[in-house]
Design an enzyme around this catalytic site. Structure first.
Site, PDB file in Angstrom:
ATOM      1  N   ALA A  66      -4.938  -7.884-103.777  1.00  0.00           N
ATOM      2  CA  ALA A  66      -3.753  -7.120-104.320  1.00  0.00           C
ATOM      3  C   ALA A  66      -4.347  -5.720-103.565  1.00  0.00           C
ATOM      4  O   ALA A  66      -5.520  -5.321-102.907  1.00  0.00           O
ATOM      5  CB  ALA A  66      -3.950  -7.325-105.582  1.00  0.00           C
ATOM      6  N   GLY A 109      -6.586 -11.391-104.706  1.00  0.00           N
ATOM      7  CA  GLY A 109      -4.910 -11.857-105.326  1.00  0.00           C
ATOM      8  C   GLY A 109      -4.250 -12.895-103.986  1.00  0.00           C
ATOM      9  O   GLY A 109      -3.104 -13.583-104.430  1.00  0.00           O
ATOM     10  N   GLU A 112      -5.491 -16.033-105.109  1.00  0.00           N
ATOM     11  CA  GLU A 112      -4.835 -16.716-106.062  1.00  0.00           C
ATOM     12  C   GLU A 112      -3.767 -16.879-106.084  1.00  0.00           C
ATOM     13  O   GLU A 112      -3.009 -18.067-106.317  1.00  0.00           O
ATOM     14  CB  GLU A 112      -5.152 -14.888-107.322  1.00  0.00           C
ATOM     15  N   GLU A 132     -13.483  -9.510-105.785  1.00  0.00           N
ATOM     16  CA  GLU A 132     -13.067  -8.683-107.070  1.00  0.00           C
ATOM     17  C   GLU A 132     -14.314  -8.058-108.244  1.00  0.00           C
ATOM     18  O   GLU A 132     -14.513  -6.709-107.953  1.00  0.00           O
ATOM     19  CB  GLU A 132     -12.182  -8.231-108.006  1.00  0.00           C
TER      20      GLU A 132
HETATM   21  N1  DAK Z   1      -6.147  -3.464-100.279  1.00  0.00           N
HETATM   22  C1  DAK Z   1      -5.493  -2.663 -99.770  1.00  0.00           C
HETATM   23  N2  DAK Z   1      -5.724  -2.226 -98.370  1.00  0.00           N
HETATM   24  C2  DAK Z   1      -6.387  -2.999 -97.093  1.00  0.00           C
HETATM   25  C3  DAK Z   1      -6.966  -4.763 -98.798  1.00  0.00           C
HETATM   26  C4  DAK Z   1      -6.883  -4.692 -99.141  1.00  0.00           C
HETATM   27  N3  DAK Z   1      -7.182  -5.295-100.634  1.00  0.00           N
HETATM   28  N4  DAK Z   1      -7.669  -5.656 -97.620  1.00  0.00           N
HETATM   29  C5  DAK Z   1      -7.319  -4.722 -95.926  1.00  0.00           C
HETATM   30  N5  DAK Z   1      -6.955  -3.635 -96.112  1.00  0.00           N
HETATM   31  C6  DAK Z   1      -6.640  -2.404 -95.481  1.00  0.00           C
HETATM   32  C7  DAK Z   1      -7.959  -1.568 -94.860  1.00  0.00           C
HETATM   33  O1  DAK Z   1      -7.703  -0.940 -95.565  1.00  0.00           O
HETATM   34  C8  DAK Z   1      -7.694  -1.265 -93.439  1.00  0.00           C
HETATM   35  O2  DAK Z   1      -6.653  -0.043 -93.138  1.00  0.00           O
HETATM   36  P1  DAK Z   1      -7.035   1.342 -92.798  1.00  0.00           P
HETATM   37  O3  DAK Z   1      -8.478   1.292 -92.927  1.00  0.00           O
HETATM   38  O4  DAK Z   1      -6.471   0.488 -91.196  1.00  0.00           O
HETATM   39  O5  DAK Z   1      -4.926   1.964 -92.690  1.00  0.00           O
HETATM   40  C9  DAK Z   1      -6.583  -2.818 -92.897  1.00  0.00           C
HETATM   41  O6  DAK Z   1      -6.057  -3.423 -94.173  1.00  0.00           O
HETATM   42  C10 DAK Z   1      -7.377  -3.667 -92.265  1.00  0.00           C
HETATM   43  O7  DAK Z   1      -9.036  -3.881 -92.751  1.00  0.00           O
HETATM   44  P2  DAK Z   1     -10.390  -3.236 -92.630  1.00  0.00           P
HETATM   45  O8  DAK Z   1     -10.149  -2.441 -91.533  1.00  0.00           O
HETATM   46  O9  DAK Z   1     -11.482  -3.749 -93.915  1.00  0.00           O
HETATM   47  O10 DAK Z   1     -10.714  -4.924 -91.102  1.00  0.00           O
HETATM   48  P3  DAK Z   1     -12.087  -5.752 -91.682  1.00  0.00           P
HETATM   49  O11 DAK Z   1     -12.013  -6.690 -90.964  1.00  0.00           O
HETATM   50  O12 DAK Z   1     -12.939  -4.451 -91.163  1.00  0.00           O
HETATM   51  O13 DAK Z   1     -12.736  -6.067 -93.306  1.00  0.00           O
HETATM   52  C11 DAK Z   1     -12.079  -7.324 -95.144  1.00  0.00           C
HETATM   53  C12 DAK Z   1     -11.324  -7.313 -93.875  1.00  0.00           C
HETATM   54  C13 DAK Z   1     -11.114  -8.602 -95.014  1.00  0.00           C
HETATM   55  C14 DAK Z   1     -12.963  -8.037 -94.812  1.00  0.00           C
HETATM   56  C15 DAK Z   1     -11.709  -6.221 -95.557  1.00  0.00           C
HETATM   57  O14 DAK Z   1     -10.543  -5.342 -95.012  1.00  0.00           O
HETATM   58  C16 DAK Z   1     -11.907  -5.922 -96.684  1.00  0.00           C
HETATM   59  O15 DAK Z   1     -12.437  -6.196 -98.010  1.00  0.00           O
HETATM   60  N6  DAK Z   1     -10.550  -6.302 -97.921  1.00  0.00           N
HETATM   61  C17 DAK Z   1     -10.640  -5.781 -99.672  1.00  0.00           C
HETATM   62  C18 DAK Z   1     -10.708  -7.701 -99.750  1.00  0.00           C
HETATM   63  C19 DAK Z   1     -10.408  -7.078-101.424  1.00  0.00           C
HETATM   64  O16 DAK Z   1     -11.800  -7.019-102.055  1.00  0.00           O
HETATM   65  N7  DAK Z   1      -9.842  -7.639-101.852  1.00  0.00           N
HETATM   66  C20 DAK Z   1      -9.516  -8.170-102.999  1.00  0.00           C
HETATM   67  C21 DAK Z   1      -8.589  -7.002-103.497  1.00  0.00           C
HETATM   68  S1  DAK Z   1      -8.911  -6.414-106.057  1.00  0.00           S
HETATM   69  C22 DAK Z   1      -3.168  -8.909-110.567  1.00  0.00           C
HETATM   70  C23 DAK Z   1      -3.014 -10.109-109.643  1.00  0.00           C
HETATM   71  C24 DAK Z   1      -3.972  -9.660-109.018  1.00  0.00           C
HETATM   72  C25 DAK Z   1      -4.966  -9.167-108.370  1.00  0.00           C
HETATM   73  C26 DAK Z   1      -5.206  -7.243-109.383  1.00  0.00           C
HETATM   74  C27 DAK Z   1      -4.429  -7.809-110.790  1.00  0.00           C
HETATM   75  N8  DAK Z   1      -2.359  -7.877-111.783  1.00  0.00           N
HETATM   76  C28 DAK Z   1      -1.399  -9.317-111.847  1.00  0.00           C
HETATM   77  C29 DAK Z   1      -2.153  -7.186-112.192  1.00  0.00           C
HETATM   78  C30 DAK Z   1      -6.027  -9.003-107.308  1.00  0.00           C
HETATM   79  C31 DAK Z   1      -7.218  -7.828-107.223  1.00  0.00           C
HETATM   80  C32 DAK Z   1      -7.304  -8.218-106.046  1.00  0.00           C
HETATM   81  O17 DAK Z   1      -7.149  -8.758-105.304  1.00  0.00           O
END
Ligand code: DAK
Length: 258
Positions: A66, A109, A112, A132
């Site tokens: 997400a 997400g 999911e 997360e």
């Molecule tokens: N959100 C926003 N931007 C994201 C993102 C995300 N989840 N994942 C990546 N990006 C963006 C990065 O910020 C970057 O943007 P710029 O800096 O270029 O503007 C761009 O995508 C490229 O990412 P990286 O530069 O970080 O690329 P790398 O290859 O170095 O790393 C990575 C890839 C996937 C390991 C890294 O980007 C990363 O760790 N991303 C976050 C992964 C994460 O933590 N995912 C879980 C998020 S929390 C709900 C429903 C669902 C959810 C919650 C509530 N409700 C119904 C209310 C779910 C929650 C989640 O998913």
């Protein structure tokens, strides 16, 4: 310049293909994006010409979760008022089969959303996780439940509490995905599978999906009874008569979704 579309869609015969399209943000799922996904899937679910669907992302990311930028400043009440869960839940309620074609990151997400689909075909480059915990939260769209049902408690705890990623091979071993395909053919394989499904009786496809999903919601005895009722029900369809008649006449069935 107009904003780029968040999703790209096409139909190929009786198959609907939806591509998540925020490549610069690794297909991070914003509220607008999930809304458009749910609306499109609902539309195909009602469309009599569509029998099966494929969801994919880019080669680098199915979806990295997400949208963290969108969520970061939100208060508890804002999260509550927006009730985003309702729109995510709509994906799991689609009646027709959905195949996820996954390459690169399927995280949070993204994982999911993938687990709400019925079959997952992964590229050998795919990585899966529920990271997360790194953000001080837990999965919010069913991850603790669906991931655990798919891979079992030990692996679910390992992955969800550490934030580590699973490789495609691990995901296959643990039963999170059904097939791993080469990076240049995972999408073709998913579309081919969707076409294979689309040649079957469309009503039986939907009923079969409903019956399998029931296995996660009920006891064995009740599930078997549920299956039996659905089985009887299919004998009221023209497709059942056609399928069995075609077998006896040694020809391909011509299913009509009736
Ligand atoms: N959100 C926003 N931007 C994201 C993102 C995300 N989840 N994942 C990546 N990006 C963006 C990065 O910020 C970057 O943007 P710029 O800096 O270029 O503007 C761009 O995508 C490229 O990412 P990286 O530069 O970080 O690329 P790398 O290859 O170095 O790393 C990575 C890839 C996937 C390991 C890294 O980007 C990363 O760790 N991303 C976050 C992964 C994460 O933590 N995912 C879980 C998020 S929390 C709900 C429903 C669902 C959810 C919650 C509530 N409700 C119904 C209310 C779910 C929650 C989640 O998913």
């Amino acid at each position: 310049m107009a904003d780029e579309a968040l999703i790209l869609t096409e139909t190929d015969g009786h198959v609907g293909i939806l591509r998540l399209n925020r490549p610069k943000a690794l297909n991070a799922i914003s509220p607008d994006l999930i809304q458009q996904v749910a609306d499109q899937l609902d539309q195909w679910d009602r469309d009599e010409q569509i029998y099966a669907m494929v969801i994919t992302g880019s080669d680098k990311a199915f979806a990295a979760g997400a949208d963290i930028v969108d969520m970061a400043p939100r208060s508890t009440m804002e999260m509550h008022q927006r009730d985003q869960f309702a729109v995510w839940d709509r994906v799991a309620k689609v009646k027709k089969p959905i195949i996820a074609a996954v390459s690169g990151f399927a995280l949070g997400g993204g994982c999911e959303l993938m687990m709400m689909c019925d079959v997952v075909i992964a590229s050998e480059t795919a990585q899966f996780g529920q990271p997360e915990i790194n953000l001080g939260i837990i999965p919010g769209a069913g991850g603790t439940q669906r991931f655990t049902r798919a891979v079992g408690k030990a692996t679910a705890m390992d992955v969800i509490l550490s934030g580590r990623f699973l490789s495609a091979e691990e995901a296959l071993d643990y039963g999170l995905v059904s097939r791993v395909a080469p990076a240049d053919s995972y999408l073709d394989e998913a579309i081919k599978l969707a076409h294979t499904m689309a040649k079957k009786g469309p009503l039986a496809l939907q009923i079969g999906k409903e019956a399998v999903n029931k296995a996660f919601e009920t006891t064995l005895g009740e599930g078997v009874q549920f299956e039996r009722r659905l089985f009887y029900m299919l004998f009221s369809t023209e497709d059942q008569k056609e399928g069995m008649k075609a077998f006896m006449e040694k020809r391909k069935p011509d299913f009509k979704a009736r």
